[in-house]
Design an enzyme around this catalytic site. Structure first.
Site, PDB file in Angstrom:
ATOM      1  CE  LYS A 102      -3.928   2.115   0.236  1.00 43.90           C
ATOM      2  NZ  LYS A 102      -3.423   2.959  -1.129  1.00 43.90           N
ATOM      3  CE  LYS A 126       3.811   7.707   5.412  1.00 44.40           C
ATOM      4  NZ  LYS A 126       3.463   8.766   4.295  1.00 44.40           N
ATOM      5  CE  LYS A 138       4.601   7.290  -2.029  1.00 43.43           C
ATOM      6  NZ  LYS A 138       4.189   7.924  -0.688  1.00 43.43           N
ATOM      7  N   GLY A 177      -2.706   8.113  -4.638  1.00 39.76           N
ATOM      8  CA  GLY A 177      -1.911   9.382  -4.937  1.00 39.76           C
ATOM      9  C   GLY A 177      -0.734   9.590  -4.199  1.00 39.76           C
ATOM     10  CG  ASP A 178       3.379  10.829  -3.039  1.00 41.11           C
ATOM     11  OD1 ASP A 178       3.405  10.632  -1.833  1.00 41.11           O
ATOM     12  OD2 ASP A 178       4.384  11.611  -3.346  1.00 41.11           O
ATOM     13  CB  THR A 222      -2.340  13.921   3.605  1.00 42.12           C
ATOM     14  OG1 THR A 222      -2.520  12.546   2.950  1.00 42.12           O
ATOM     15  CG2 THR A 222      -0.695  13.839   4.282  1.00 42.12           C
ATOM     16  CG  ASN A 253      -4.325  16.413  -1.189  1.00 42.14           C
ATOM     17  OD1 ASN A 253      -3.901  15.735  -0.546  1.00 42.14           O
ATOM     18  ND2 ASN A 253      -5.552  16.643  -1.504  1.00 42.14           N
ATOM     19  CB  SER A 389      -5.480   4.813   1.791  1.00 42.59           C
ATOM     20  OG  SER A 389      -5.190   5.906   0.674  1.00 42.59           O
TER      21      SER A 389
HETATM   22  N1  GLU Z   1       1.155   9.022  -0.707  1.00 46.37           N
HETATM   23  C1  GLU Z   1       0.722   9.015   0.626  1.00 46.37           C
HETATM   24  C2  GLU Z   1       1.637   8.815   1.684  1.00 46.37           C
HETATM   25  O1  GLU Z   1       2.712   9.115   1.381  1.00 46.37           O
HETATM   26  C3  GLU Z   1      -0.683   8.233   0.384  1.00 46.37           C
HETATM   27  C4  GLU Z   1      -0.532   6.562   0.351  1.00 46.37           C
HETATM   28  C5  GLU Z   1      -1.678   5.857   0.309  1.00 46.37           C
HETATM   29  O2  GLU Z   1      -2.879   6.455   0.422  1.00 46.37           O
HETATM   30  O3  GLU Z   1      -1.579   4.726  -0.077  1.00 46.37           O
HETATM   31  O4  GLU Z   1       1.353   8.133   2.585  1.00 46.37           O
END
Ligand code: GLU
Length: 457
Positions: A102, A126, A138, A177-178, A222, A253, A389
């Site tokens: 994830k 995390k 990722k 997303g990121d 976030t 965002n 998420s």
């Molecule tokens: N990109 C976000 C993070 O850095 C969210 C990752 C997600 O929701 O899977 O945590």
């Protein structure tokens, strides 16, 4: 003498933490961001391993620092003028010990395998901290979305998914997303996945629009989560963000919704930034106008200042020289260095919370800690996005649609739990205010216990 890669454990003697660290450095030579992230975790593991040396057994640390799988692929696409371009796509599936891989996808010209590996490594701890049964991963591409038309973004996203889909699944790997990947991109990616698989598999991507399976609050999560975490941290130390003067870097965002929630708490956010410069708005950033400029018009911050008489635009400048009580780095990795940290401390900062992933350099973090600034590391403070998420995956599995209020309440409770887990681990190791230590150790223990229990796989 360099250590052999396969010499990961010896039945005769326990390796030292430093020997393991050196082995990981040798194996990943040149991967600067990844090794920076590893070193930070290893620094935190020192006091833990001193008390519980069994964490050094069975090459457990080597396994936790080696991704389960790394995929690198070609992404060809055609621009509006008919020219063909090639980008590189990545997905690093780091750990599935606690759940499906994830983590988000980042589209930015600076993205390399090192970037994605570091982000996936951070995601491991995390995601463990959320307690929601999430593995880590990722992905992304060196594609630059800036200046691209909507049709180009769609064709690129479709080409990216045409390769990536075979590695995904709602119980296998769930991207989101990121940087450079928001609701629009998630829509195109999901559309292509659905077409290729002939399955409306809602839970294969998160960050979807609530109108077709997304979680109401995921967009805000976030940024809101960073504000919730910072407020909880300050409250635990007898302080508050109410009436604090804040600066936030970035205007994407994470930044936008951190600003919104901080101002809802009664703080005033006087500055934010983008890659072109920064704005100072002494009356407080107007979030609705900022969203219009950045998300709808997709313009630079000079357009924000042009319509706000009290605001000033500073081309090429950041925000760390602006006097504040609390600072929120919400842009990207290594954006806040030692000198910036010294400037913030000299100007009286009392709280720093990381909205981005690893935005403060290790030197900057040490400056804050030595000055007694309340410091919230990204792994804990920005976990609200992936926590939401995790809720989105649950909502999809239940085939339900939950309300914004319910989701926001759960998000707030999750951020308080993450603070509690981090603060408790830090206290157990005798450094109650060190949330870097606490978040790393609490996340590590969860993923390490699961990794050990699953055997050598
Ligand atoms: N990109 C976000 C993070 O850095 C969210 C990752 C997600 O929701 O899977 O945590």
């Amino acid at each position: 003498m360099p250590t052999r890669h396969d010499d990961t454990s010896s039945p005769e003697a326990k390796p030292s933490l430093n020997a393991v660290r050196e082995r990981i450095h040798t194996r990943n030579a040149g991967d600067h961001d990844f090794l920076q992230a590893v070193d930070e975790v290893f620094e935190s593991l020192e006091p833990l391993v001193a008390q519980e040396p069994e964490w050094l057994d069975d090459a457990l640390l080597d396994r936790i620092c080696e991704p389960e799988r790394q995929v690198v692929f070609r992404v060809p696409w055609t621009d509006d003028a008919g020219r063909v371009h090639v980008n590189r796509g990545f997905r690093v599936q780091f750990s599935s010990a606690l759940g499906p891989y994830k983590g988000g996808l980042r589209f930015h010209p600076t993205v390399t395998l090192d970037t994605v590996k570091f982000l996936a490594f951070e995601q491991t701890f995390k995601n463990a901290l959320t307690g929601l049964g999430l593995g880590s991963g990722k992905g992304g591409s060196d594609f630059d979305p800036k200046g691209k038309s909507d049709a180009e973004i769609m064709r690129f996203s479709q080409s990216f998914m045409t390769e990536l889909w075979r590695h995904l699944g709602d119980e296998t790997d769930v991207p989101a997303g990121d940087i450079g990947v928001g609701g629009r991109e998630i829509g195109y990616l999901f559309g292509q996945y659905k077409r290729l698989r002939n399955r409306h598999e809602s839970g294969v991507l998160t960050g979807k629009s609530p109108s077709w399976g997304g979680l109401d609050v995921r967009t805000q999560a976030t940024g809101y989560g960073v504000a919730y975490f910072a407020e909880t941290m300050m409250d635990a130390r007898g302080g508050t963000l109410h009436s604090a003067t804040c600066v936030v870097s970035g205007s994407g965002n994470v930044a936008i919704y951190a600003i919104e929630k901080l101002q809802a708490f009664g703080a005033t956010v006087v500055a934010c930034s983008d890659s072109s410069g920064s704005v100072i708005d002494p009356d407080g950033i107007d979030v609705a106008w900022l969203r219009e400029v950045k998300e709808v018009r997709r313009e630079r911050l000079d357009a924000y200042a042009a319509e706000r008489p009290a605001a000033s635009y500073r081309p090429g400048e950041g925000v760390w020289d602006v006097a504040c009580d609390a600072a929120f780095p919400c842009a990207t990795q290594n954006e806040l260095g030692e000198e910036d940290a010294r400037m913030l401390v000299a100007n009286g900062v009392r709280c720093v919370a990381e909205g981005a992933n690893m935005p403060c350099t290790p030197e900057a973090v040490h400056v804050f800690q030595e000055a007694g600034v309340a410091f919230a590391p990204g792994k804990a403070a920005n976990a609200g996005g992936v926590a939401a998420s995790g809720l989105e995956m649950r909502q999809n599995a239940a085939r339900e649609r939950w309300s914004f209020e319910r989701n926001d309440e759960q998000l707030r409770a999750l951020m308080a739990d993450i603070h509690h887990a981090s603060a408790s681990a830090a206290a157990r190791l005798g450094r109650p205010n060190d949330l870097v230590l606490g978040a790393n150790v609490a996340g590590f223990e969860r993923v390490a216990e699961a990794t050990r229990a699953l055997g050598v796989v």
